[in-house]
Design a protein around this motif. Structure first.
Motif, PDB file in Angstrom:
ATOM      1  N   GLN A  76     125.520 -32.501   8.985  1.00 16.52           N
ATOM      2  CA  GLN A  76     125.820 -33.952   8.085  1.00 16.52           C
ATOM      3  C   GLN A  76     125.366 -34.002   6.700  1.00 16.52           C
ATOM      4  O   GLN A  76     124.783 -33.145   6.370  1.00 16.52           O
ATOM      5  N   HIS A  78     124.469 -37.268   3.594  1.00 21.10           N
ATOM      6  CA  HIS A  78     124.061 -38.700   3.415  1.00 21.10           C
ATOM      7  C   HIS A  78     124.773 -39.062   2.003  1.00 21.10           C
ATOM      8  O   HIS A  78     124.202 -38.046   1.177  1.00 21.10           O
ATOM      9  N   LYS A  94     120.773 -42.423   1.344  1.00 17.27           N
ATOM     10  CA  LYS A  94     119.610 -41.803   2.333  1.00 17.27           C
ATOM     11  C   LYS A  94     119.270 -40.668   1.719  1.00 17.27           C
ATOM     12  O   LYS A  94     119.997 -39.555   1.662  1.00 17.27           O
ATOM     13  N   GLU A  96     116.055 -38.317   2.455  1.00  9.31           N
ATOM     14  CA  GLU A  96     114.997 -38.145   3.524  1.00  9.31           C
ATOM     15  C   GLU A  96     114.225 -36.809   3.506  1.00  9.31           C
ATOM     16  O   GLU A  96     114.428 -36.122   2.609  1.00  9.31           O
ATOM     17  N   HIS A 153     122.973 -30.737   6.127  1.00  6.59           N
ATOM     18  CA  HIS A 153     121.660 -30.423   6.806  1.00  6.59           C
ATOM     19  C   HIS A 153     122.111 -30.781   8.379  1.00  6.59           C
ATOM     20  O   HIS A 153     122.861 -31.330   8.593  1.00  6.59           O
ATOM     21  N   GLU A 163     110.867 -37.925  10.693  1.00  9.30           N
ATOM     22  CA  GLU A 163     111.691 -38.066   9.534  1.00  9.30           C
ATOM     23  C   GLU A 163     111.174 -39.052   8.740  1.00  9.30           C
ATOM     24  O   GLU A 163     110.910 -40.315   9.432  1.00  9.30           O
TER      25      GLU A 163
END
Ligand code: ZN
Length: 296
Positions: A76, A78, A94, A96, A153, A163
């Motif tokens: 995925q 973001h 996002k 992270e 990632h 996370e």
């Protein structure tokens, strides 16, 4: 004051997530103690901004969760703030980071891509050359990875991570290993949006943490980013600490002990998630304990 949170558990087809500190509408943390017991973090953010040092912002900025991957997660990416605002109804982007709580002896995960430019990226995606495109890196317990928006990632089976992320739930699924669910269906992919937001070249930033030895404590600063700062406190014994931040979010990852605020003693143990609000200027940590501390 200290605010303890009740984690929200979310079962997933690949394992599960504990949303430890969240003011996101998809899973709000509820306060477990004190005069705000039963309120959600989102309510406190709306009604008692003084607890957060009066900082501005429509949404509580962070979301902290523990992710338990029993299977490989889909690959995925973001979006960043600007893209999410336009394409995802005003959601935040996002960025992270992951702190590896546990993994297999030969643990690995997907972090970044090998394409050098947009044309290579699109070509490899369209041809399904996933082994060539996706970058695998090995990991071990205690590693820390910074994952800015736009970084491809994926966690792999047997990995437990903490996370820390921007308060957003927007994920674009690029590849799901062609897996089918019990009804024989593939999961939805977001190929075009993924192509739009993937940063080229990928970050390949090995984090070099800043380690400070204090009396009875080692402080490791993993990252200081525009969105959050993340540190690890490893305490053995007793240590006097200060809070110079609007608020401090804490996740106990190992051991246990006591957190003392002006003589008020709070037992803390592995798995606890809590916040020190703005009015806590100093506190004492005591015990044999490892804590991940995040703040903005
Ligand atoms: Zn992610």
């Amino acid at each position: 004051m200290i605010l303890f949170f009740e984690p929200v558990y979310k079962e997933k087809i690949w394992g599960g997530e504990y949303w430890g500190i969240s003011a996101h509408p998809n899973g709000q943390s509820i306060i477990k103690n004190g005069k705000y017991k039963g309120k959600t973090l989102g309510e406190l953010w709306e009604e008692h901004r003084e607890l957060f040092g009066g900082i501005t912002g429509e949404k509580f900025p962070l979301l902290i969760k523990t992710i338990d991957a029993n299977k490989d997660l889909s690959v995925q990416v973001h979006p960043g703030d600007e893209y999410a605002k336009v394409h995802e109804n005003g959601e935040l982007g996002k960025t992270e980071c992951w702190y590896i709580l546990d993994c297999k002896a030969d643990g690995d995960l997907i972090y970044g891509i090998n394409a050098n430019n947009k044309r290579e990226l699109d070509e490899m995606i369209d041809r399904g050359q996933w082994d060539k495109l996706l970058r695998n890196i090995s990991i071990k317990k205690g590693d820390f990875l910074y994952i800015p928006s736009g970084t491809v990632h994926a966690l792999k089976a047997g990995t437990l991570v903490l996370e820390i992320q921007q308060n957003s739930d927007t994920t674009y699924r690029l590849y799901d290993y062609n897996r089918r669910d019990e009804n024989g269906n593939l999961r939805e992919l977001h190929i075009e949006k993924s192509k739009d937001v993937i940063e080229i070249p990928s970050v390949n930033k090995k984090i070099t943490p800043e380690v400070t030895e204090l009396d009875n404590m080692t402080r490791t600063r993993f990252i200081e980013s525009p969105y959050f700062t993340v540190e690890r406190y490893e305490v053995k014994g007793k240590v006097n600490l200060k809070n110079n931040h609007p608020f401090m979010l804490m996740s106990v990852t190992e051991g246990g002990g006591v957190l003392d605020i002006d003589g008020e003693r709070h037992p803390i143990t592995k798995g606890d998630y809590f916040m020190l609000s703005s009015d806590v200027n100093k506190f004492i940590l005591e015990g044999n304990i490892s804590i991940i501390v995040s703040y903005v």
